[in-house]
Structures are given as C-alpha cells and as structure tokens.
Design an enzyme around this catalytic site. Structure first.
Site, PDB file in Angstrom:
ATOM      1  N   GLY A  46       0.826  -1.205   0.000  1.00  0.00           N
ATOM      2  CA  GLY A  46       0.000   0.000   0.000  1.00  0.00           C
ATOM      3  C   GLY A  46       0.855   1.248   0.000  1.00  0.00           C
ATOM      4  O   GLY A  46       1.997   1.233   0.480  1.00  0.00           O
ATOM      5  N   GLN A  51       3.176   9.889   0.682  1.00  0.00           N
ATOM      6  CA  GLN A  51       4.473   9.203   0.716  1.00  0.00           C
ATOM      7  C   GLN A  51       5.321   9.490  -0.518  1.00  0.00           C
ATOM      8  O   GLN A  51       6.517   9.235  -0.511  1.00  0.00           O
ATOM      9  CB  GLN A  51       4.280   7.685   0.859  1.00  0.00           C
ATOM     10  CG  GLN A  51       3.711   7.286   2.220  1.00  0.00           C
ATOM     11  CD  GLN A  51       3.572   5.785   2.304  1.00  0.00           C
ATOM     12  OE1 GLN A  51       2.562   5.227   1.906  1.00  0.00           O
ATOM     13  NE2 GLN A  51       4.597   5.113   2.800  1.00  0.00           N
ATOM     14  N   CYS A  90       6.356  -0.202   6.710  1.00  0.00           N
ATOM     15  CA  CYS A  90       5.958   0.948   5.904  1.00  0.00           C
ATOM     16  C   CYS A  90       7.102   1.302   4.963  1.00  0.00           C
ATOM     17  O   CYS A  90       8.263   1.310   5.376  1.00  0.00           O
ATOM     18  CB  CYS A  90       5.658   2.122   6.830  1.00  0.00           C
ATOM     19  SG  CYS A  90       5.189   3.625   5.972  1.00  0.00           S
ATOM     20  N   LEU A  91       6.772   1.594   3.710  1.00  0.00           N
ATOM     21  CA  LEU A  91       7.816   1.946   2.746  1.00  0.00           C
ATOM     22  C   LEU A  91       8.538   3.224   3.141  1.00  0.00           C
ATOM     23  O   LEU A  91       9.658   3.458   2.698  1.00  0.00           O
ATOM     24  CB  LEU A  91       7.218   2.087   1.341  1.00  0.00           C
ATOM     25  CG  LEU A  91       6.653   0.790   0.738  1.00  0.00           C
ATOM     26  CD1 LEU A  91       6.025   1.066  -0.618  1.00  0.00           C
ATOM     27  CD2 LEU A  91       7.742  -0.271   0.613  1.00  0.00           C
ATOM     28  N   HIS A 132      -3.738   1.503   8.022  1.00  0.00           N
ATOM     29  CA  HIS A 132      -2.380   2.048   7.945  1.00  0.00           C
ATOM     30  C   HIS A 132      -2.315   3.207   6.949  1.00  0.00           C
ATOM     31  O   HIS A 132      -1.749   4.263   7.244  1.00  0.00           O
ATOM     32  CB  HIS A 132      -1.421   0.917   7.529  1.00  0.00           C
ATOM     33  CG  HIS A 132       0.005   1.328   7.334  1.00  0.00           C
ATOM     34  ND1 HIS A 132       1.021   0.902   8.155  1.00  0.00           N
ATOM     35  CD2 HIS A 132       0.586   2.128   6.398  1.00  0.00           C
ATOM     36  CE1 HIS A 132       2.165   1.444   7.736  1.00  0.00           C
ATOM     37  NE2 HIS A 132       1.930   2.188   6.671  1.00  0.00           N
ATOM     38  N   GLU A 133      -2.919   2.998   5.770  1.00  0.00           N
ATOM     39  CA  GLU A 133      -2.844   4.031   4.723  1.00  0.00           C
ATOM     40  C   GLU A 133      -3.714   5.239   5.069  1.00  0.00           C
ATOM     41  O   GLU A 133      -3.323   6.376   4.806  1.00  0.00           O
ATOM     42  CB  GLU A 133      -3.233   3.441   3.362  1.00  0.00           C
ATOM     43  CG  GLU A 133      -2.344   2.304   2.867  1.00  0.00           C
ATOM     44  CD  GLU A 133      -0.855   2.617   2.869  1.00  0.00           C
ATOM     45  OE1 GLU A 133      -0.494   3.797   2.717  1.00  0.00           O
ATOM     46  OE2 GLU A 133      -0.058   1.682   3.057  1.00  0.00           O
ATOM     47  N   HIS A 136      -1.902   7.570   7.196  1.00  0.00           N
ATOM     48  CA  HIS A 136      -0.970   8.449   6.476  1.00  0.00           C
ATOM     49  C   HIS A 136      -1.650   9.754   6.056  1.00  0.00           C
ATOM     50  O   HIS A 136      -1.035  10.816   6.064  1.00  0.00           O
ATOM     51  CB  HIS A 136      -0.432   7.762   5.209  1.00  0.00           C
ATOM     52  CG  HIS A 136       0.755   6.886   5.437  1.00  0.00           C
ATOM     53  ND1 HIS A 136       1.946   7.360   5.944  1.00  0.00           N
ATOM     54  CD2 HIS A 136       0.956   5.570   5.199  1.00  0.00           C
ATOM     55  CE1 HIS A 136       2.827   6.363   6.011  1.00  0.00           C
ATOM     56  NE2 HIS A 136       2.250   5.260   5.568  1.00  0.00           N
TER      57      HIS A 136
HETATM   58 NI    NI Z   1       3.063   3.351   5.427  1.00  0.00          NI
END
Ligand code: NI
Length: 158
Positions: A46, A51, A90-91, A132-133, A136
């Site tokens: 995701g 991000q 998380c990226l 999670h997203e 963000h």
């Molecule tokens: Ni993330």
C-alpha cells in the site's frame, strides 16, 4: 509511467494532513499510475500519495493473490470491529517492523478513479492496510502505534 521518490520518516510532509480530491484530472490519473509503479517497484502492499510528496487523500493498495488492486480517493472508515495484532511495516520506514493492534474488520467508503462512490469491506491484512494508509492521510505513521520496540527486519539469507 514513472517511479516517484518515496519520502522517508523524518521528512516533515509525512506529518501533514492530506487534502480531499474534488475532481479527477490528467495529473491525478498520472499520479495513480505512478503510485502503482512505485508500489510494485518497492514490493509494498500500500502507498498513500503523501508518501510520494503529494498531500492528496489518495491511496493505492494491492495485496496480490485474490484481491483486485484498489484505488481509494477520499477514503473514510465508517465501520470497524474486532481486533488483530500483527507486524506492520511501511515503505517510508525502510528496514523496520513493529507490532500494531488494528481492527480485524473495516468498512471504507471512498471514490474510485472515476470519482464514483464505492464501499469496500476488508478483514485481516486488507483491514490492516486500509487503516495504515488512512493514517498516512492524517499525517500519522505506524511507528507511533507500535507496541514494544520497533525492530529491524531480518534480511533473508540466500
Ligand atoms: Ni506506510
């Protein structure tokens, strides 16, 4: 399509709240394509627009396997229930993982890439990814919800 640079923790933009999208434009279509390419290139599940440095309420999720790739515009979680405890990553926090408790079920309402209202129910990994997203979009990163220590991801040995 083009790869976008993934912002990493410490970059102030990740703490900012994203803004609603009011109309689909060629620029946003391009952003969606680029976000999928960036997501797949990074081997993630995701990605939120913030991000890649764009403060818009836009998320892409692809869990692979049976699930279709999802584009969620202006997502809102309207129902949540149950509980799951599991590892999250998380990226924007490369090489790290930690345990986070999330609802085991969520229902999310959102606009699709044609700006049509949709709703989607998710359990387990999908529920976790959606939560999670969506965090963000509020400027929240999972590390603040980790129970215990943030750990290093063990490198797989060949
Ligand atoms: Ni993330």
């Amino acid at each position: 399509m083009a790869l976008r640079t993934i912002r990493v923790m410490g970059d102030e933009i990740l703490t900012k709240k994203s803004k609603e999208i009011t109309e689909m434009t060629p620029k946003i279509k391009q952003l969606i394509d680029d976000m999928f390419e960036t997501l797949y290139n990074a081997d993630g599940v995701g990605l939120a627009a913030v991000q890649v440095g764009i403060l818009k309420r836009l998320i892409v999720i692809d869990l692979g396997e049976d699930e279709e790739p999802l584009v969620l515009i202006n997502p809102k979680i309207v129902e949540r229930s149950g509980e799951q405890k599991g590892n999250e990553g998380c990226l924007s926090v490369p090489g790290k993982t930690g345990v986070v408790t999330r609802p085991n079920y969520v229902k999310v309402v959102y606009l699709d890439e044609n700006m049509q209202p949709q709703e989607k129910e998710g359990t387990e990994l999908l529920a976790r990814a959606i939560c999670h997203e969506v965090d963000h979009l509020e400027g929240e990163i999972y590390v603040d919800k980790v129970e215990g220590d943030l750990m290093d991801v063990k490198q797989e040995e060949d």
